[in-house]
Every structure is written in structure tokens, then in C-alpha cells.
Design a protein around this motif. Structure first.
Motif, PDB file in Angstrom:
ATOM      1  N   ASP A 192      -3.163  -7.089 -14.980  1.00  0.00           N
ATOM      2  CA  ASP A 192      -2.824  -5.578 -14.600  1.00  0.00           C
ATOM      3  C   ASP A 192      -1.795  -5.393 -13.662  1.00  0.00           C
ATOM      4  O   ASP A 192      -1.742  -5.958 -12.528  1.00  0.00           O
ATOM      5  CB  ASP A 192      -4.339  -5.209 -14.090  1.00  0.00           C
ATOM      6  CG  ASP A 192      -4.185  -3.636 -13.196  1.00  0.00           C
ATOM      7  OD1 ASP A 192      -3.147  -3.040 -13.359  1.00  0.00           O
ATOM      8  OD2 ASP A 192      -5.132  -3.186 -12.762  1.00  0.00           O
ATOM      9  N   ALA A 193      -0.839  -4.863 -13.995  1.00  0.00           N
ATOM     10  CA  ALA A 193       0.455  -4.860 -13.506  1.00  0.00           C
ATOM     11  C   ALA A 193       0.137  -3.971 -12.023  1.00  0.00           C
ATOM     12  O   ALA A 193       0.900  -4.452 -11.022  1.00  0.00           O
ATOM     13  CB  ALA A 193       1.752  -4.073 -14.132  1.00  0.00           C
ATOM     14  N   LYS A 194      -0.428  -3.091 -12.061  1.00  0.00           N
ATOM     15  CA  LYS A 194      -0.843  -2.244 -10.715  1.00  0.00           C
ATOM     16  C   LYS A 194      -1.313  -3.237  -9.905  1.00  0.00           C
ATOM     17  O   LYS A 194      -0.970  -3.256  -8.586  1.00  0.00           O
ATOM     18  CB  LYS A 194      -1.460  -1.079 -11.033  1.00  0.00           C
ATOM     19  CG  LYS A 194      -0.990  -0.188 -11.701  1.00  0.00           C
ATOM     20  CD  LYS A 194      -1.922   1.176 -12.079  1.00  0.00           C
ATOM     21  CE  LYS A 194      -2.841   0.741 -13.171  1.00  0.00           C
ATOM     22  NZ  LYS A 194      -3.555   1.999 -13.653  1.00  0.00           N
ATOM     23  N   LYS A 195      -1.948  -4.338 -10.400  1.00  0.00           N
ATOM     24  CA  LYS A 195      -2.772  -5.137  -9.235  1.00  0.00           C
ATOM     25  C   LYS A 195      -1.676  -6.150  -8.697  1.00  0.00           C
ATOM     26  O   LYS A 195      -1.794  -6.619  -7.580  1.00  0.00           O
ATOM     27  CB  LYS A 195      -3.855  -5.755 -10.071  1.00  0.00           C
ATOM     28  CG  LYS A 195      -4.535  -7.064  -9.261  1.00  0.00           C
ATOM     29  CD  LYS A 195      -5.466  -6.789  -8.334  1.00  0.00           C
ATOM     30  CE  LYS A 195      -6.224  -7.810  -7.863  1.00  0.00           C
ATOM     31  NZ  LYS A 195      -6.555  -7.804  -6.434  1.00  0.00           N
ATOM     32  N   GLY A 196      -0.772  -6.487  -9.399  1.00  0.00           N
ATOM     33  CA  GLY A 196       0.317  -7.588  -9.146  1.00  0.00           C
ATOM     34  C   GLY A 196       1.259  -6.777  -8.107  1.00  0.00           C
ATOM     35  O   GLY A 196       1.699  -7.427  -6.913  1.00  0.00           O
TER      36      GLY A 196
ATOM     37  N   LYS B 222       8.265  -6.002 -11.742  1.00  0.00           N
ATOM     38  CA  LYS B 222       7.627  -5.945 -13.262  1.00  0.00           C
ATOM     39  C   LYS B 222       7.800  -7.334 -13.713  1.00  0.00           C
ATOM     40  O   LYS B 222       6.611  -7.605 -14.430  1.00  0.00           O
ATOM     41  CB  LYS B 222       8.989  -5.202 -14.176  1.00  0.00           C
ATOM     42  CG  LYS B 222       8.412  -5.152 -15.534  1.00  0.00           C
ATOM     43  CD  LYS B 222       9.497  -3.995 -16.083  1.00  0.00           C
ATOM     44  CE  LYS B 222       9.345  -4.309 -17.845  1.00  0.00           C
ATOM     45  NZ  LYS B 222      10.672  -3.795 -18.395  1.00  0.00           N
ATOM     46  N   GLN B 223       8.686  -8.206 -13.366  1.00  0.00           N
ATOM     47  CA  GLN B 223       8.555  -9.492 -14.117  1.00  0.00           C
ATOM     48  C   GLN B 223       7.442 -10.512 -13.485  1.00  0.00           C
ATOM     49  O   GLN B 223       6.639 -11.079 -14.161  1.00  0.00           O
ATOM     50  CB  GLN B 223      10.065 -10.395 -13.881  1.00  0.00           C
ATOM     51  CG  GLN B 223      11.059  -9.612 -14.473  1.00  0.00           C
ATOM     52  CD  GLN B 223      10.945  -9.350 -15.988  1.00  0.00           C
ATOM     53  OE1 GLN B 223      10.240 -10.254 -16.701  1.00  0.00           O
ATOM     54  NE2 GLN B 223      11.280  -8.358 -16.585  1.00  0.00           N
ATOM     55  N   LEU B 224       7.260 -10.220 -12.216  1.00  0.00           N
ATOM     56  CA  LEU B 224       6.204 -11.038 -11.482  1.00  0.00           C
ATOM     57  C   LEU B 224       4.774 -10.541 -12.208  1.00  0.00           C
ATOM     58  O   LEU B 224       3.700 -11.294 -12.542  1.00  0.00           O
ATOM     59  CB  LEU B 224       5.971 -11.087 -10.030  1.00  0.00           C
ATOM     60  CG  LEU B 224       5.556  -9.748  -9.186  1.00  0.00           C
ATOM     61  CD1 LEU B 224       3.966 -10.023  -8.959  1.00  0.00           C
ATOM     62  CD2 LEU B 224       6.231  -9.812  -7.852  1.00  0.00           C
ATOM     63  N   CYS B 225       4.693  -9.014 -12.392  1.00  0.00           N
ATOM     64  CA  CYS B 225       3.502  -8.603 -12.896  1.00  0.00           C
ATOM     65  C   CYS B 225       3.067  -9.070 -14.046  1.00  0.00           C
ATOM     66  O   CYS B 225       1.991  -9.446 -14.707  1.00  0.00           O
ATOM     67  CB  CYS B 225       3.499  -7.135 -12.874  1.00  0.00           C
ATOM     68  SG  CYS B 225       3.253  -6.500 -11.117  1.00  0.00           S
TER      69      CYS B 225
ATOM     70  N   GLY C 228       0.895   1.029  -1.652  1.00  0.00           N
ATOM     71  CA  GLY C 228      -0.403   1.175  -1.621  1.00  0.00           C
ATOM     72  C   GLY C 228      -1.028  -0.276  -0.717  1.00  0.00           C
ATOM     73  O   GLY C 228      -1.807  -0.167   0.038  1.00  0.00           O
ATOM     74  N   GLY C 229      -0.520  -1.078  -1.480  1.00  0.00           N
ATOM     75  CA  GLY C 229      -0.848  -2.684  -1.056  1.00  0.00           C
ATOM     76  C   GLY C 229      -0.333  -2.768   0.387  1.00  0.00           C
ATOM     77  O   GLY C 229      -1.160  -3.354   1.406  1.00  0.00           O
ATOM     78  N   TRP C 230       0.853  -2.425   0.767  1.00  0.00           N
ATOM     79  CA  TRP C 230       1.385  -2.575   1.935  1.00  0.00           C
ATOM     80  C   TRP C 230       0.582  -1.746   3.235  1.00  0.00           C
ATOM     81  O   TRP C 230       0.169  -2.387   4.148  1.00  0.00           O
ATOM     82  CB  TRP C 230       2.747  -2.105   2.026  1.00  0.00           C
ATOM     83  CG  TRP C 230       3.575  -2.474   3.497  1.00  0.00           C
ATOM     84  CD1 TRP C 230       4.574  -3.220   3.331  1.00  0.00           C
ATOM     85  CD2 TRP C 230       3.460  -1.723   4.610  1.00  0.00           C
ATOM     86  NE1 TRP C 230       4.882  -3.437   4.663  1.00  0.00           N
ATOM     87  CE2 TRP C 230       4.438  -2.270   5.324  1.00  0.00           C
ATOM     88  CE3 TRP C 230       2.978  -0.670   5.077  1.00  0.00           C
ATOM     89  CZ2 TRP C 230       4.813  -2.110   6.771  1.00  0.00           C
ATOM     90  CZ3 TRP C 230       3.040  -0.302   6.414  1.00  0.00           C
ATOM     91  CH2 TRP C 230       4.006  -1.105   7.224  1.00  0.00           C
ATOM     92  N   ILE C 231       0.139  -0.389   2.626  1.00  0.00           N
ATOM     93  CA  ILE C 231      -0.811   0.309   3.710  1.00  0.00           C
ATOM     94  C   ILE C 231      -2.058  -0.539   3.895  1.00  0.00           C
ATOM     95  O   ILE C 231      -2.702  -0.584   5.072  1.00  0.00           O
ATOM     96  CB  ILE C 231      -0.824   1.784   3.041  1.00  0.00           C
ATOM     97  CG1 ILE C 231       0.350   2.576   3.189  1.00  0.00           C
ATOM     98  CG2 ILE C 231      -2.160   2.456   3.744  1.00  0.00           C
ATOM     99  CD1 ILE C 231       0.214   3.608   2.219  1.00  0.00           C
ATOM    100  N   GLU C 232      -2.706  -0.906   2.695  1.00  0.00           N
ATOM    101  CA  GLU C 232      -3.979  -1.514   2.803  1.00  0.00           C
ATOM    102  C   GLU C 232      -3.885  -2.702   3.766  1.00  0.00           C
ATOM    103  O   GLU C 232      -4.641  -2.930   4.755  1.00  0.00           O
ATOM    104  CB  GLU C 232      -4.456  -1.911   1.674  1.00  0.00           C
ATOM    105  CG  GLU C 232      -5.946  -2.679   1.381  1.00  0.00           C
ATOM    106  CD  GLU C 232      -6.253  -3.065   0.054  1.00  0.00           C
ATOM    107  OE1 GLU C 232      -7.236  -2.742  -0.360  1.00  0.00           O
ATOM    108  OE2 GLU C 232      -5.572  -4.031  -0.433  1.00  0.00           O
ATOM    109  N   LYS C 233      -2.838  -3.557   3.567  1.00  0.00           N
ATOM    110  CA  LYS C 233      -2.819  -5.023   4.713  1.00  0.00           C
ATOM    111  C   LYS C 233      -2.478  -4.220   5.922  1.00  0.00           C
ATOM    112  O   LYS C 233      -3.074  -4.938   6.961  1.00  0.00           O
ATOM    113  CB  LYS C 233      -1.813  -6.029   3.902  1.00  0.00           C
ATOM    114  CG  LYS C 233      -1.749  -7.229   4.732  1.00  0.00           C
ATOM    115  CD  LYS C 233      -3.334  -7.790   4.578  1.00  0.00           C
ATOM    116  CE  LYS C 233      -2.970  -9.282   5.365  1.00  0.00           C
ATOM    117  NZ  LYS C 233      -4.258  -9.935   5.222  1.00  0.00           N
ATOM    118  N   ALA C 234      -1.679  -3.651   6.134  1.00  0.00           N
ATOM    119  CA  ALA C 234      -1.488  -3.116   7.328  1.00  0.00           C
ATOM    120  C   ALA C 234      -2.428  -2.611   8.182  1.00  0.00           C
ATOM    121  O   ALA C 234      -2.709  -2.950   9.461  1.00  0.00           O
ATOM    122  CB  ALA C 234      -0.028  -1.887   7.498  1.00  0.00           C
TER     123      ALA C 234
END
Length: 183
Positions: free
Chosen positions: A67-71, A58-61, A146-152
């Protein structure tokens, strides 16, 4: 409701590497509980999900993304890149996307507890995953996954990849659905 220390470590490393000039400012916004965990995080230890993943994400976003979801997504991509190196990268490189994601349930349970993810449908160029249980229903965690799946899948060699979240536990649906397609 717990998260593995490796998740917290990857968030910390993500901010250090991608936002190094603001790393100390980010740490200054973290809860005292999260800061305590960051003093000596054990990658295999289990930590409270709020302090181990939600607060730092949350803090990094808030600091670095409109867009927090993008972060959260970018943080998840970084986590996959960091996790799937060395011998794991070789495994991913020689795996088919279906083979790798069918093991997603085992992979996710090593990071989040409790977690349940199921492969519902798969073809040569697509896959539908249902996430029916998370330690806490939180949109940032769903987007990290979702980001983890995409990069994998990118590491696995998928081109023209699209990972879309079609339903969401955090929005009251009975599951989070990842609709995944590639060329």
C-alpha cells in the motif's frame, strides 16, 4: 512548487535505515534528476517537488509496501522523528497538541512551498486541520504529512491517537482534511 532539501534527506535516510539491504536497488530506480539532488542535498535549499519528494517516495513505496499510502505515511513518521529531536524534542514534549499543531502552518511552509494549513476546530482531545494548498496535489505528499503529524503528536505525549484523512486535494476536493483524535 518546491520542497526543502531536508525532506529529500529524510527519505534517503529512511530507506538507508529501514531498508538498508535494498538501498542501492532503490537508488537504481530513482530518476537521474533525483539522483543528482542526492549527491549533495542542502537541507535548507529548495528543490523541485517532483524530484525532491514524489519520485523518491513513489519508488520506496513501490519497492517496500503493498500500500503506497502506508509507505508514504511511514516515511512521514520517520521524518518527524528525525526533525523533532534535540532542542525541538524538548519543545514538543512540553507543548500541548493544540499548541503544537496550531503552529503546523509555519512548520509545513518550512518543508513545502506553497503550502497552507489551518486549524479549523480544536478541543482537549481532537483537532481538525484543513490543508488548502500544496505545491502539487499528490496523495503521497498528503500521507507523508499525515504520518508526520501522527508521530509529532506521539512525541507530544498523545495516546490512543487516530489521524484520518477525510477529504483530499489529490482526489479533487477543495481541501485535505485531517481529523485527529486522541485520549
Amino acid at each position: 512548487m518546491e520542497v526543502r532539501g531536508s525532506v529529500l534527506i529524510s527519505i534517503d535516510e529512511f530507506v538507508k535505515q529501514r531498508h538498508s539491504s535494498d538501498y542501492n536497488s532503490w537508488k537504481g530506480k530513482l530518476s537521474k534528476e533525483t539522483l543528482e539532488l542526492l549527491k549533495n542535498p542542502g537541507p535548507q535549499k529548495w528543490y523541485p517537488v517532483e524530484d525532491g519528494v514524489i519520485d523518491p517516495t513513489k519508488q520506496l513505496c513501490e519497492m517496500f509496501y503493498e500500500d503506497a499510502k502506508k509507505g508514504a505515511w511511514e516515511s512521514g513518521r520517520y521524518s518527524a522523528e528525525a526533525a523533532l529531536k534535540g532542542i525541538y524534542k524538548v519543545f514538543v514534549l512540553v507543548s500541548t497538541p493544540s499548541f503544537m499543531l496550531k503552529r503546523a502552518s509555519r512548520i509545513m511552509t518550512t518543508f513545502y512551498s506553497p503550502t497552507n494549513i489551518e486549524v479549523v476546530d480544536t478541543t482537549d482531545k481532537s483537532m481538525l486541520l484543513h490543508l488548502t494548498q500544496l505545491p502539487v496535489n499528490n496523495e503521497l505528499i498528503e500521507h507523508r504529512i499525515g504520518g508526520w503529524i501522527e508521530k509529532a503528536l506521539e512525541i507530544c505525549g498523545c495516546k490512543g491517537l487516530k489521524v484520518k484523512i477525510k477529504s483530499s486535494l489529490s482526489k479533487g476536493d477543495d481541501r485535505t482534511t485531517f481529523d485527529i483524535t486522541w485520549e
